[in-house]
Design a protein around this motif. Structure first.
Motif, PDB file in Angstrom:
ATOM      1  N   VAL A 137       0.594  -1.172   0.337  1.00 43.15           N
ATOM      2  CA  VAL A 137       0.526  -0.158   0.126  1.00 43.15           C
ATOM      3  C   VAL A 137       0.703   1.490  -0.368  1.00 43.15           C
ATOM      4  CG1 VAL A 137      -1.569   1.311   1.277  1.00 43.15           C
ATOM      5  CG2 VAL A 137      -1.560  -0.760   1.168  1.00 43.15           C
ATOM      6  N   ALA A 138       2.168   1.036   0.640  1.00 39.52           N
ATOM      7  CA  ALA A 138       2.838   1.844   0.765  1.00 39.52           C
ATOM      8  C   ALA A 138       3.394   2.519  -0.430  1.00 39.52           C
ATOM      9  CB  ALA A 138       3.755   2.033   1.736  1.00 39.52           C
ATOM     10  N   PHE A 139       4.327   1.914  -1.077  1.00 39.10           N
ATOM     11  CA  PHE A 139       4.342   1.668  -2.156  1.00 39.10           C
ATOM     12  C   PHE A 139       3.533   2.438  -3.506  1.00 39.10           C
ATOM     13  CE2 PHE A 139       8.290  -1.111  -1.544  1.00 39.10           C
ATOM     14  CZ  PHE A 139       8.752  -0.322  -2.245  1.00 39.10           C
ATOM     15  N   LEU A 140       1.918   2.267  -3.222  1.00 37.06           N
ATOM     16  CA  LEU A 140       1.287   2.633  -3.957  1.00 37.06           C
ATOM     17  C   LEU A 140       0.731   4.048  -3.851  1.00 37.06           C
ATOM     18  CD1 LEU A 140      -1.274  -0.493  -4.207  1.00 37.06           C
ATOM     19  CD2 LEU A 140       0.416  -0.095  -6.378  1.00 37.06           C
ATOM     20  N   LEU A 141       0.753   4.433  -2.850  1.00 38.83           N
ATOM     21  CA  LEU A 141       0.711   5.471  -2.247  1.00 38.83           C
ATOM     22  C   LEU A 141       1.768   7.060  -2.502  1.00 38.83           C
ATOM     23  CD1 LEU A 141      -2.176   5.528   1.056  1.00 38.83           C
ATOM     24  CD2 LEU A 141      -2.631   5.788  -1.231  1.00 38.83           C
ATOM     25  N   MET A 142       2.138   6.203  -2.535  1.00 34.72           N
ATOM     26  CA  MET A 142       4.132   7.276  -1.981  1.00 34.72           C
ATOM     27  C   MET A 142       3.709   8.212  -3.134  1.00 34.72           C
ATOM     28  SD  MET A 142       6.179   7.652  -0.370  1.00 34.72           S
ATOM     29  CE  MET A 142       6.996   6.360   0.543  1.00 34.72           C
ATOM     30  N   PRO A 143       3.656   7.558  -4.634  1.00 36.00           N
ATOM     31  CA  PRO A 143       3.165   9.234  -5.697  1.00 36.00           C
ATOM     32  C   PRO A 143       2.546  10.079  -5.109  1.00 36.00           C
ATOM     33  CG  PRO A 143       3.197   7.475  -6.830  1.00 36.00           C
ATOM     34  CD  PRO A 143       3.367   6.604  -4.713  1.00 36.00           C
ATOM     35  N   VAL A 144       1.210   9.793  -4.763  1.00 39.82           N
ATOM     36  CA  VAL A 144       0.315  10.887  -4.943  1.00 39.82           C
ATOM     37  C   VAL A 144       1.180  11.387  -3.305  1.00 39.82           C
ATOM     38  CG1 VAL A 144      -2.064  11.379  -4.080  1.00 39.82           C
ATOM     39  CG2 VAL A 144      -1.877   9.215  -5.329  1.00 39.82           C
ATOM     40  N   ALA A 145       1.342  10.716  -2.339  1.00 45.16           N
ATOM     41  CA  ALA A 145       1.207  11.510  -1.197  1.00 45.16           C
ATOM     42  C   ALA A 145       3.171  12.511  -1.835  1.00 45.16           C
ATOM     43  CB  ALA A 145       2.582  10.670   0.311  1.00 45.16           C
ATOM     44  N   VAL A 146       3.990  12.218  -2.190  1.00 43.98           N
ATOM     45  CA  VAL A 146       5.150  12.922  -2.583  1.00 43.98           C
ATOM     46  C   VAL A 146       5.013  14.415  -3.328  1.00 43.98           C
ATOM     47  CG1 VAL A 146       7.047  13.061  -3.751  1.00 43.98           C
ATOM     48  CG2 VAL A 146       7.085  10.790  -2.316  1.00 43.98           C
ATOM     49  N   ALA A 147       3.671  14.090  -4.502  1.00 43.59           N
ATOM     50  CA  ALA A 147       3.260  14.945  -5.232  1.00 43.59           C
ATOM     51  C   ALA A 147       1.879  16.240  -4.603  1.00 43.59           C
ATOM     52  CB  ALA A 147       2.133  14.721  -5.982  1.00 43.59           C
ATOM     53  N   VAL A 148       1.895  15.325  -3.437  1.00 40.73           N
ATOM     54  CA  VAL A 148       1.025  16.706  -2.586  1.00 40.73           C
ATOM     55  C   VAL A 148       1.952  17.167  -1.539  1.00 40.73           C
ATOM     56  CG1 VAL A 148      -0.894  16.549  -0.230  1.00 40.73           C
ATOM     57  CG2 VAL A 148      -0.823  15.483  -2.225  1.00 40.73           C
ATOM     58  N   GLU A 149       2.484  16.645  -0.942  1.00 42.33           N
ATOM     59  CA  GLU A 149       3.405  17.213   0.060  1.00 42.33           C
ATOM     60  C   GLU A 149       4.616  18.559  -1.086  1.00 42.33           C
ATOM     61  OE1 GLU A 149       3.124  16.963   3.112  1.00 42.33           O
ATOM     62  OE2 GLU A 149       5.286  18.238   3.296  1.00 42.33           O
ATOM     63  N   ALA A 150       4.936  17.895  -2.142  1.00 38.87           N
ATOM     64  CA  ALA A 150       5.492  18.802  -3.369  1.00 38.87           C
ATOM     65  C   ALA A 150       4.547  20.479  -3.252  1.00 38.87           C
ATOM     66  CB  ALA A 150       5.736  18.382  -4.376  1.00 38.87           C
ATOM     67  N   ILE A 151       3.256  20.398  -3.411  1.00 35.99           N
ATOM     68  CA  ILE A 151       2.642  20.965  -3.423  1.00 35.99           C
ATOM     69  C   ILE A 151       2.783  22.258  -1.970  1.00 35.99           C
ATOM     70  CG2 ILE A 151       0.194  21.963  -4.384  1.00 35.99           C
ATOM     71  CD1 ILE A 151       0.231  19.767  -5.583  1.00 35.99           C
ATOM     72  N   ARG A 152       2.388  21.581  -1.207  1.00 34.36           N
ATOM     73  CA  ARG A 152       2.350  22.627   0.173  1.00 34.36           C
ATOM     74  C   ARG A 152       3.678  22.799   0.491  1.00 34.36           C
ATOM     75  NH1 ARG A 152      -0.484  18.890   5.203  1.00 34.36           N
ATOM     76  NH2 ARG A 152       1.624  18.358   5.633  1.00 34.36           N
ATOM     77  N   ALA A 153       4.910  21.710  -0.506  1.00 36.45           N
ATOM     78  CA  ALA A 153       6.420  22.721  -0.024  1.00 36.45           C
ATOM     79  C   ALA A 153       6.440  24.014  -0.890  1.00 36.45           C
ATOM     80  CB  ALA A 153       7.057  21.740   0.112  1.00 36.45           C
ATOM     81  N   SER A 154       5.642  23.910  -1.568  1.00 36.29           N
ATOM     82  CA  SER A 154       5.527  24.648  -3.122  1.00 36.29           C
ATOM     83  C   SER A 154       5.068  26.191  -2.751  1.00 36.29           C
ATOM     84  CB  SER A 154       4.963  24.765  -3.940  1.00 36.29           C
ATOM     85  OG  SER A 154       4.553  24.774  -4.596  1.00 36.29           O
TER      86      SER A 154
END
Ligand SMILES: [Zn+2]
Ligand SMILES: [Zn+2]
Length: 428
Positions: free
Chosen positions: A403-420
């Motif tokens: 599950v973590a492998f599958l969710l990771m791309p979304v998690a990184v994308a969301v975090e990148a938006i938040r950081a930006s």
């Protein structure tokens, strides 16, 4: 007269005598009564007669847009507090939407706000100005009456607002300003849209404005106290989305000039989120935050979170070695199966129990409300935000790892938006 806090010298309002905010009479206002009564009757009768689900949807959309862009960003954070900068045309649009709330014209609203704001910081003031009466009496007073002060304080409004021809026009015609959107709504969906998009919206906004004002001066959480003030502001956590962040009124009493109202983790502030978005679009800048405001001797913190702003020295910045926020880096970390993870987070949105349920017993959990982001420390590296949660969750076993492998791309994308969006130099 009492010795008054120095911060009041910078205020638009000034008094020579405390009596001028105490001595007055609450008088029935036919205008207020007929305006709200008319809108409410039309909303109730018309709402039954012309009910439609699309009308209902229009009510939600229109009310949300007017409260967010109009009341919170336009009237309050821009016009009254000038807490951020934006192009003049943006200012005109948001202030126009602020007039759509249906409380008063822009200058009238500013005067009412500033009189209250000033009076509440004094040692005493009239109950009307501090929502100091019982619930129903306060409702009658605020919704259907005016306070007539015998010797009202002077309110000096800067030429930027007082001499603006558009604002003066809105001031004299604020009730009529409901008409153009109402005509547009009629063209779009007939009487149903008018009743829900105008009458119900104004009724809900005016009553909601009083309701929040009443509770925000009577009960709710506090991080700060303004010494010797006639009343304290309170934070009403449950109303954060509904009020677009305006419910963080204890924070607002502490830092009236701050563009951000929800100051700590978990204090949801849609108005602030929208400002960050406008900043990305180049439409807002120059945000004033608590750190930018002059210190006030009368301001005290009453919890650890308040300390982080008032006694920052006590909170030396930790400097963990953050990994780069890249999908490859996080997938590699997942594959490498780090052990002995330690998570620290402010528990603003997700508390200890739900987090334990999510990541299992393998991860050491520490709640620290003074942090502003979630961090997972491995032996030599630190991970942040949602991707870090995925990493921690993967400790539960092979199913969780998939599950973590599958969710990771979304998690990184969301975090990148938040950081930006973040104002801080990113961890990206
Ligand atoms: Zn207040
Ligand atoms: Zn304010």
């Amino acid at each position: 007269m009492h010795h008054l806090p120095e911060s009041l010298n910078q205020h638009r309002v000034s008094i020579t005598d405390l009596d001028s905010v105490c001595d007055g009479e609450v008088r029935f206002s036919p205008t207020k009564f007929l305006w709200l009564g008319g809108m409410a009757s039309a909303a109730i009768i018309g709402g039954i007669w012309f009910f439609s689900w699309s009308g209902f949807a229009v009510f939600f959309l229109a009310t949300g847009a007017v409260l967010l862009f109009g009341h919170s960003l336009g009237s309050h954070r821009k016009l009254i507090h000038d807490s951020y900068q934006c192009p003049k045309w943006v200012e005109y649009i948001v202030v126009y939407l602020g007039v759509q709330v249906g409380l008063s014209g822009p200058i009238g609203l500013l005067r009412a706000h500033d009189l209250r704001d000033y009076a509440q910081r004094l040692p005493i003031c009239h109950d009307y100005l501090r929502h100091g009466s019982s619930f129903w009496k306060d409702a009658w007073w605020q919704l259907c009456c005016d306070l007539n002060l015998k010797n009202p304080p002077k309110i000096a409004i800067e030429p930027r607002i007082a001499d603006d021809r558009f604002y003066r026009f809105l001031e004299t015609t604020w009730m009529w300003q409901q008409l153009p959107p109402a005509l547009l709504l009629y063209a779009m969906g007939g009487w149903s849209f008018v009743v829900f998009g105008t009458c119900a919206r104004v009724t809900a906004a005016v009553i909601g404005h009083w309701l929040i004002g009443h509770f925000a001066h009577n009960e709710g959480g506090k991080h700060f106290e303004v010494k010797d003030a006639a009343v304290q502001g309170h934070n009403i956590r449950l109303a954060s989305i509904l009020t677009m962040g305006e419910c963080w009124h204890n924070n607002h009493h502490a830092y009236p000039g701050s563009a951000r109202l929800g100051l700590f983790a978990g204090e949801w502030d849609p108005g602030w989120w929208t400002l960050l978005l406008l900043r990305r679009l180049g439409l807002a800048w120059g945000f004033r935050l608590p750190q930018d405001l002059p210190a006030r001797a009368e301001l005290q913190s009453i919890d650890r979170l308040g300390d982080t702003l008032l006694v920052p020295a006590r909170h030396g910045l930790r400097a963990p070695r953050f990994v780069k926020l890249r999908l490859g880096v996080y997938l590699e970390a997942l594959r490498a199966k780090p052990t002995k993870l330690r998570m620290e987070w402010p528990a603003g949105t997700l508390g200890l129990e739900p987090m334990r349920a999510l990541v299992g017993d393998q991860v050491e959990l520490t709640v620290d409300p003074t942090l502003d982001l979630l961090v997972v420390h491995a032996e030599r590296k630190s991970f942040v935000g949602l991707p870090a949660v995925c990493l921690a969750m993967a400790q539960r076993g092979w199913r969780a790892r998939i599950v973590a492998f599958l969710l990771m791309p979304v998690a990184v994308a969301v975090e990148a938006i938040r950081a930006s969006m973040s104002l801080k130099p990113g961890i990206v």
